[in-house]
Scaffold this motif. Structure first.
Motif, PDB file in Angstrom:
ATOM      1  N   VAL A   1       5.504  -3.855  10.494  1.00 57.14           N
ATOM      2  CA  VAL A   1       5.720  -4.413   9.354  1.00 57.14           C
ATOM      3  C   VAL A   1       5.250  -2.893   8.337  1.00 57.14           C
ATOM      4  O   VAL A   1       4.227  -2.895   8.437  1.00 57.14           O
ATOM      5  CB  VAL A   1       4.962  -5.406   9.013  1.00 57.14           C
ATOM      6  CG1 VAL A   1       5.113  -5.190   6.873  1.00 57.14           C
ATOM      7  CG2 VAL A   1       5.428  -7.116   9.414  1.00 57.14           C
ATOM      8  N   PHE A   2       6.625  -2.034   7.831  1.00 55.37           N
ATOM      9  CA  PHE A   2       5.838  -0.805   7.216  1.00 55.37           C
ATOM     10  C   PHE A   2       6.755  -1.068   6.162  1.00 55.37           C
ATOM     11  O   PHE A   2       8.220  -0.834   5.425  1.00 55.37           O
ATOM     12  CB  PHE A   2       5.886   0.313   8.006  1.00 55.37           C
ATOM     13  CG  PHE A   2       7.422   0.186   8.532  1.00 55.37           C
ATOM     14  CD1 PHE A   2       8.702   1.232   7.774  1.00 55.37           C
ATOM     15  CD2 PHE A   2       7.490  -0.404  10.464  1.00 55.37           C
ATOM     16  CE1 PHE A   2       9.792   1.124   8.342  1.00 55.37           C
ATOM     17  CE2 PHE A   2       8.489  -0.031  10.664  1.00 55.37           C
ATOM     18  CZ  PHE A   2      10.152   0.623   9.886  1.00 55.37           C
ATOM     19  N   SER A   3       6.247  -0.010   5.065  1.00 55.07           N
ATOM     20  CA  SER A   3       6.702   0.021   3.343  1.00 55.07           C
ATOM     21  C   SER A   3       8.233   1.521   3.580  1.00 55.07           C
ATOM     22  O   SER A   3       9.257   1.013   2.829  1.00 55.07           O
ATOM     23  CB  SER A   3       6.424   0.389   2.206  1.00 55.07           C
ATOM     24  OG  SER A   3       5.531   1.393   2.896  1.00 55.07           O
ATOM     25  N   ARG A   4       7.236   2.257   4.252  1.00 53.27           N
ATOM     26  CA  ARG A   4       8.678   3.500   4.082  1.00 53.27           C
ATOM     27  C   ARG A   4       8.650   3.679   5.940  1.00 53.27           C
ATOM     28  O   ARG A   4       7.522   4.228   6.224  1.00 53.27           O
ATOM     29  CB  ARG A   4       8.973   4.210   3.496  1.00 53.27           C
ATOM     30  CG  ARG A   4       7.987   4.498   3.321  1.00 53.27           C
ATOM     31  CD  ARG A   4       8.044   5.757   1.373  1.00 53.27           C
ATOM     32  NE  ARG A   4       7.003   6.359   1.138  1.00 53.27           N
ATOM     33  CZ  ARG A   4       7.007   7.979   1.812  1.00 53.27           C
ATOM     34  NH1 ARG A   4       7.961   8.302   2.080  1.00 53.27           N
ATOM     35  NH2 ARG A   4       6.228   8.649   1.333  1.00 53.27           N
ATOM     36  N   LYS A   5       9.921   4.616   6.022  1.00 51.31           N
ATOM     37  CA  LYS A   5       9.483   5.609   6.858  1.00 51.31           C
ATOM     38  C   LYS A   5       9.159   7.363   7.105  1.00 51.31           C
ATOM     39  O   LYS A   5      11.070   7.333   6.265  1.00 51.31           O
ATOM     40  CB  LYS A   5      10.095   5.456   8.637  1.00 51.31           C
ATOM     41  CG  LYS A   5      11.277   4.815   8.706  1.00 51.31           C
ATOM     42  CD  LYS A   5      12.078   4.377  10.116  1.00 51.31           C
ATOM     43  CE  LYS A   5      13.096   4.066   9.788  1.00 51.31           C
ATOM     44  NZ  LYS A   5      13.982   3.393   9.085  1.00 51.31           N
TER      45      LYS A   5
ATOM     46  N   PHE B   1       4.714   4.068   6.926  1.00 52.84           N
ATOM     47  CA  PHE B   1       3.032   3.626   5.758  1.00 52.84           C
ATOM     48  C   PHE B   1       3.636   2.296   5.481  1.00 52.84           C
ATOM     49  O   PHE B   1       4.456   1.979   5.809  1.00 52.84           O
ATOM     50  CB  PHE B   1       4.253   4.467   4.387  1.00 52.84           C
ATOM     51  CG  PHE B   1       3.576   6.056   4.394  1.00 52.84           C
ATOM     52  CD1 PHE B   1       3.406   6.868   4.252  1.00 52.84           C
ATOM     53  CD2 PHE B   1       5.317   6.419   4.974  1.00 52.84           C
ATOM     54  CE1 PHE B   1       3.129   8.343   4.139  1.00 52.84           C
ATOM     55  CE2 PHE B   1       5.255   8.505   5.257  1.00 52.84           C
ATOM     56  CZ  PHE B   1       4.617   9.170   4.494  1.00 52.84           C
ATOM     57  N   TYR B   2       2.753   2.317   5.493  1.00 53.07           N
ATOM     58  CA  TYR B   2       1.502   0.775   4.911  1.00 53.07           C
ATOM     59  C   TYR B   2       0.411   0.667   4.273  1.00 53.07           C
ATOM     60  O   TYR B   2       0.624   2.031   3.673  1.00 53.07           O
ATOM     61  CB  TYR B   2       1.514   0.500   6.596  1.00 53.07           C
ATOM     62  CG  TYR B   2      -0.216   1.136   7.478  1.00 53.07           C
ATOM     63  CD1 TYR B   2      -0.839   0.348   6.584  1.00 53.07           C
ATOM     64  CD2 TYR B   2      -0.013   2.437   7.641  1.00 53.07           C
ATOM     65  CE1 TYR B   2      -2.014   1.151   7.320  1.00 53.07           C
ATOM     66  CE2 TYR B   2      -1.459   2.783   8.515  1.00 53.07           C
ATOM     67  CZ  TYR B   2      -2.154   2.688   7.860  1.00 53.07           C
ATOM     68  OH  TYR B   2      -3.093   3.183   7.855  1.00 53.07           O
ATOM     69  N   LYS B   3       0.358  -0.817   4.062  1.00 53.33           N
ATOM     70  CA  LYS B   3      -0.388  -1.013   2.609  1.00 53.33           C
ATOM     71  C   LYS B   3      -1.482  -2.332   3.901  1.00 53.33           C
ATOM     72  O   LYS B   3      -0.303  -3.094   4.240  1.00 53.33           O
ATOM     73  CB  LYS B   3      -0.049  -1.263   1.831  1.00 53.33           C
ATOM     74  CG  LYS B   3      -1.043  -1.742   0.396  1.00 53.33           C
ATOM     75  CD  LYS B   3      -0.781  -2.400  -0.788  1.00 53.33           C
ATOM     76  CE  LYS B   3      -2.065  -2.472  -1.252  1.00 53.33           C
ATOM     77  NZ  LYS B   3      -2.756  -1.791  -2.915  1.00 53.33           N
TER      78      LYS B   3
ATOM     79  N   LYS C   1      -2.585  -3.947   9.794  1.00 54.86           N
ATOM     80  CA  LYS C   1      -1.370  -4.178  10.464  1.00 54.86           C
ATOM     81  C   LYS C   1      -1.443  -3.871  11.707  1.00 54.86           C
ATOM     82  O   LYS C   1      -2.066  -2.907  12.548  1.00 54.86           O
ATOM     83  CB  LYS C   1       0.147  -3.060  10.275  1.00 54.86           C
ATOM     84  CG  LYS C   1       0.324  -3.530   8.429  1.00 54.86           C
ATOM     85  CD  LYS C   1       1.187  -4.958   8.309  1.00 54.86           C
ATOM     86  CE  LYS C   1       1.104  -4.306   6.610  1.00 54.86           C
ATOM     87  NZ  LYS C   1       1.038  -5.749   6.090  1.00 54.86           N
TER      88      LYS C   1
ATOM     89  N   ASP D   1      -7.329  -1.052   5.857  1.00 53.65           N
ATOM     90  CA  ASP D   1      -7.516  -0.547   5.586  1.00 53.65           C
ATOM     91  C   ASP D   1      -8.141   0.710   4.712  1.00 53.65           C
ATOM     92  O   ASP D   1      -9.234   0.145   4.383  1.00 53.65           O
ATOM     93  CB  ASP D   1      -6.985  -2.502   4.706  1.00 53.65           C
ATOM     94  CG  ASP D   1      -7.318  -2.561   3.251  1.00 53.65           C
ATOM     95  OD1 ASP D   1      -6.140  -1.115   2.813  1.00 53.65           O
ATOM     96  OD2 ASP D   1      -7.211  -3.243   2.466  1.00 53.65           O
TER      97      ASP D   1
ATOM     98  N   LYS E   1      -2.961   3.481  -1.959  1.00 51.76           N
ATOM     99  CA  LYS E   1      -1.813   2.859  -2.534  1.00 51.76           C
ATOM    100  C   LYS E   1      -0.767   2.694  -0.696  1.00 51.76           C
ATOM    101  O   LYS E   1      -0.950   1.833  -0.818  1.00 51.76           O
ATOM    102  CB  LYS E   1      -1.395   4.085  -3.047  1.00 51.76           C
ATOM    103  CG  LYS E   1       0.144   2.978  -3.719  1.00 51.76           C
ATOM    104  CD  LYS E   1       0.787   4.240  -4.603  1.00 51.76           C
ATOM    105  CE  LYS E   1       1.233   3.018  -5.574  1.00 51.76           C
ATOM    106  NZ  LYS E   1       2.184   3.437  -7.123  1.00 51.76           N
ATOM    107  N   LYS E   2      -0.630   3.772   0.027  1.00 50.29           N
ATOM    108  CA  LYS E   2       0.071   3.296   0.702  1.00 50.29           C
ATOM    109  C   LYS E   2      -0.677   5.233   2.315  1.00 50.29           C
ATOM    110  O   LYS E   2      -0.796   5.546   1.727  1.00 50.29           O
ATOM    111  CB  LYS E   2       1.439   3.658   0.955  1.00 50.29           C
ATOM    112  CG  LYS E   2       2.072   3.267   0.397  1.00 50.29           C
ATOM    113  CD  LYS E   2       3.596   3.156   0.220  1.00 50.29           C
ATOM    114  CE  LYS E   2       4.183   1.823  -0.269  1.00 50.29           C
ATOM    115  NZ  LYS E   2       5.504   2.747  -1.445  1.00 50.29           N
TER     116      LYS E   2
END
Length: 141
Positions: free
Chosen positions: A32-36, A46-48, A51, A111, A115-116
């Protein structure tokens, strides 16, 4: 003998010595990540938040430590002089010498409040960074 004892014996005997056959078939260590972002040799994920970080294949933990600019580092030896490298702000759950399977949890991201945050991943062969993108399943490219 226990199942864990059998697994360790199998791994020590070189059961992960055919890792090179997995080129083009590997998952990323984070699901689970927001972008690579593909770097010259590795991948930034990139994650928030917190994870889980997974092993990309069978192997043995050969190094755990800190790199001043990157945070924590985990090196997993997969046989055939192939290693996976994971760098980032991590809560590491494995110890040097541990044997891991594909999908084993190596640790968790921290955490950081940013932001990311990025997690860096690369494949190395004979201690030379490889084009990690070539090792991944097509769905990640």
């Amino acid at each position: 003998e226990t199942a864990k004892g059998e697994r360790i014996k199998r791994l020590k005997s070189g059961a992960f010595a055919r890792f090179s056959k997995l080129k083009g078939k590997l998952d990323l260590p984070m699901r689970v990540f927001s972008r690579k972002k593909y770097k010259k040799k590795g991948v930034e994920l990139f994650y928030k938040g917190v994870k889980p970080i997974y092993s990309i294949g069978k192997g043995r933990i050969i190094y755990i430590g800190d790199l001043s600019n990157y945070g924590n580092v985990i090196l997993v030896d997969h046989g055939e002089d192939i290693r996976s490298v994971i760098l980032g702000d991590l809560d590491i759950q494995v110890k040097k010498g541990d044997f891991v399977d594909h999908g084993s949890i190596l640790g968790y991201t921290l955490d950081t409040g940013r932001k990311k945050s990025p997690l860096y991943f690369e494949i190395r062969r004979k201690n030379m960074a490889q084009n990690s993108k070539e090792w991944l399943k097509k769905r990640y490219i």
